[in-house]
Design a protein around this motif. Structure first.
Motif, PDB file in Angstrom:
ATOM      1  N   LYS A 225       0.810  -1.220   0.000  1.00 33.21           N
ATOM      2  CA  LYS A 225       0.000   0.000   0.000  1.00 33.21           C
ATOM      3  C   LYS A 225       0.845   1.273   0.000  1.00 33.21           C
ATOM      4  O   LYS A 225       0.364   2.345  -0.349  1.00 33.21           O
ATOM      5  CB  LYS A 225      -0.951   0.010   1.205  1.00 33.21           C
ATOM      6  CG  LYS A 225      -0.295   0.073   2.570  1.00 33.21           C
ATOM      7  CD  LYS A 225      -1.354   0.140   3.673  1.00 33.21           C
ATOM      8  CE  LYS A 225      -0.743   0.142   5.068  1.00 33.21           C
ATOM      9  NZ  LYS A 225      -0.150  -1.173   5.401  1.00 33.21           N
ATOM     10  N   SER A 226       2.150   1.148   0.382  1.00 30.25           N
ATOM     11  CA  SER A 226       3.045   2.310   0.384  1.00 30.25           C
ATOM     12  C   SER A 226       4.298   2.043  -0.449  1.00 30.25           C
ATOM     13  O   SER A 226       5.344   2.644  -0.205  1.00 30.25           O
ATOM     14  CB  SER A 226       3.457   2.648   1.821  1.00 30.25           C
ATOM     15  OG  SER A 226       2.333   2.887   2.620  1.00 30.25           O
ATOM     16  N   ASP A 227       4.178   1.155  -1.435  1.00 25.50           N
ATOM     17  CA  ASP A 227       5.347   0.797  -2.237  1.00 25.50           C
ATOM     18  C   ASP A 227       5.946   2.043  -2.898  1.00 25.50           C
ATOM     19  O   ASP A 227       5.228   2.905  -3.410  1.00 25.50           O
ATOM     20  CB  ASP A 227       4.973  -0.225  -3.311  1.00 25.50           C
ATOM     21  CG  ASP A 227       6.173  -1.013  -3.796  1.00 25.50           C
ATOM     22  OD1 ASP A 227       6.331  -2.173  -3.396  1.00 25.50           O
ATOM     23  OD2 ASP A 227       6.978  -0.442  -4.579  1.00 25.50           O
ATOM     24  N   THR A 228       7.265   2.129  -2.880  1.00 27.34           N
ATOM     25  CA  THR A 228       7.946   3.319  -3.395  1.00 27.34           C
ATOM     26  C   THR A 228       8.151   3.301  -4.906  1.00 27.34           C
ATOM     27  O   THR A 228       8.504   4.322  -5.496  1.00 27.34           O
ATOM     28  CB  THR A 228       9.324   3.468  -2.723  1.00 27.34           C
ATOM     29  OG1 THR A 228      10.112   2.302  -2.995  1.00 27.34           O
ATOM     30  CG2 THR A 228       9.177   3.647  -1.220  1.00 27.34           C
ATOM     31  N   HIS A 229       7.937   2.139  -5.536  1.00 26.64           N
ATOM     32  CA  HIS A 229       8.208   2.002  -6.967  1.00 26.64           C
ATOM     33  C   HIS A 229       6.929   2.220  -7.774  1.00 26.64           C
ATOM     34  O   HIS A 229       5.918   1.566  -7.545  1.00 26.64           O
ATOM     35  CB  HIS A 229       8.789   0.612  -7.253  1.00 26.64           C
ATOM     36  CG  HIS A 229       9.554   0.545  -8.534  1.00 26.64           C
ATOM     37  ND1 HIS A 229       8.937   0.508  -9.766  1.00 26.64           N
ATOM     38  CD2 HIS A 229      10.886   0.492  -8.778  1.00 26.64           C
ATOM     39  CE1 HIS A 229       9.856   0.438 -10.723  1.00 26.64           C
ATOM     40  NE2 HIS A 229      11.044   0.437 -10.149  1.00 26.64           N
TER      41      HIS A 229
END
Length: 279
Positions: A225-229
């Motif tokens: 839910k907070s993936d940086t990619h």
């Protein structure tokens, strides 16, 4: 049967942007694509490859004309140009061919397919895994992993499509198995975990169970839910957008919960894109 090539390809060809229309693909580029000497660089080139002609070229290169002559004729008679039909058709024929070889020959041939310089040939390898009935779900996912992490966009798309039917058939087990993939250091692997389970997907059969009960996949979705990619973010938001077509209130609730739990720009981008079809 070497999967690599000693053929020198000029840098300007390797770094080309690719034509926007199939009719604009230069003849020398088309010839290299059809010979399996270079990869496609965009969707236009990827879709323009004649897979039957390519099959004939690469099997000739491997010295397998006699073994594949009947297969080539059968593929020609199909007269099938749709990429999502011809790739599985070639994979089925390759599977039959592999079963007629010795263990050593089978290993070498599959390696030649899976490691081929042509992305189109590697697509056949992914579907060989997906269609191999002797592999269970865990084995298929294990073997599809290198294709899921392939540098080429086309191979990565075919990878999840190739095992989607197996995932759908054992959905609960697949969702559990893919949770570790969703926290893998490689964003390509994380993206595969999400893309392969989309309720609707692209160029693939819908997973009815997830259309009706998207909450089944929440343990998987929560990990990204907070993936940086952005590649992963797009897949997550597209997953939720799929779900919003049949369960809009559930998607609204999940988006609101995620913002409360993780008020980051990454989560904000995901939920904004996820709600794009909601009024």
């Amino acid at each position: 049967m070497d999967a690599k090539s000693d053929l020198f390809i000029p840098e300007d060809i390797l770094l080309r942007k690719g034509a926007r229309k199939a009719t604009e693909i230069p003849e020398h580029i088309r010839n290299l694509l059809q010979a399996g000497h270079i990869e496609s660089v965009n969707l236009t080139e990827w879709l323009a490859v004649d897979h039957v002609f390519l099959f004939q070229k690469v099997t000739h290169e491997w010295g397998m004309d006699a073994e594949t002559r009947a297969i080539t004729e059968q593929l020609k008679q199909m007269d099938e140009q749709r990429i999502m039909k011809i790739i599985p058709a070639i994979a089925i024929q390759c599977l039959d061919l592999l079963k007629r070889l010795t263990v050593s020959e089978r290993t070498n041939l599959f390696r030649s397919i899976a490691e081929h310089r042509s992305d189109s040939v590697r697509c056949w390898g992914a579907y060989i895994i997906g269609l191999e009935s002797r592999l269970n779900l865990t084995e298929k996912l294990e073997h599809i992993r290198p294709f899921a992490a392939d540098p080429h966009f086309g191979v990565r798309e075919i990878a999840w499509m190739a095992v989607r039917e197996s995932i759908s058939a054992e959905l609960s087990a697949a969702l559990q198995h893919l949770i570790p993939w969703s926290v893998d250091p490689d964003p390509l692997i994380r993206r595969f975990a999400i893309e392969s389970t989309r309720p609707r997907g692209v160029w693939a059969k819908h997973i009815q169970e997830l259309k009706e009960n998207p909450e089944m996949a929440l343990p998987l979705l929560d990990t990204v839910k907070s993936d940086t990619h952005k590649y992963v973010q797009d897949s997550v938001s597209n997953w939720l957008n799929d779900a919003s077509k049949t369960n809009p209130e559930w998607v609204r609730q999940i988006c609101a919960t995620w913002i409360q739990q993780s008020d980051t720009k990454h989560t904000l981008r995901i939920v904004t894109r996820a709600k794009r079809s909601l009024s």
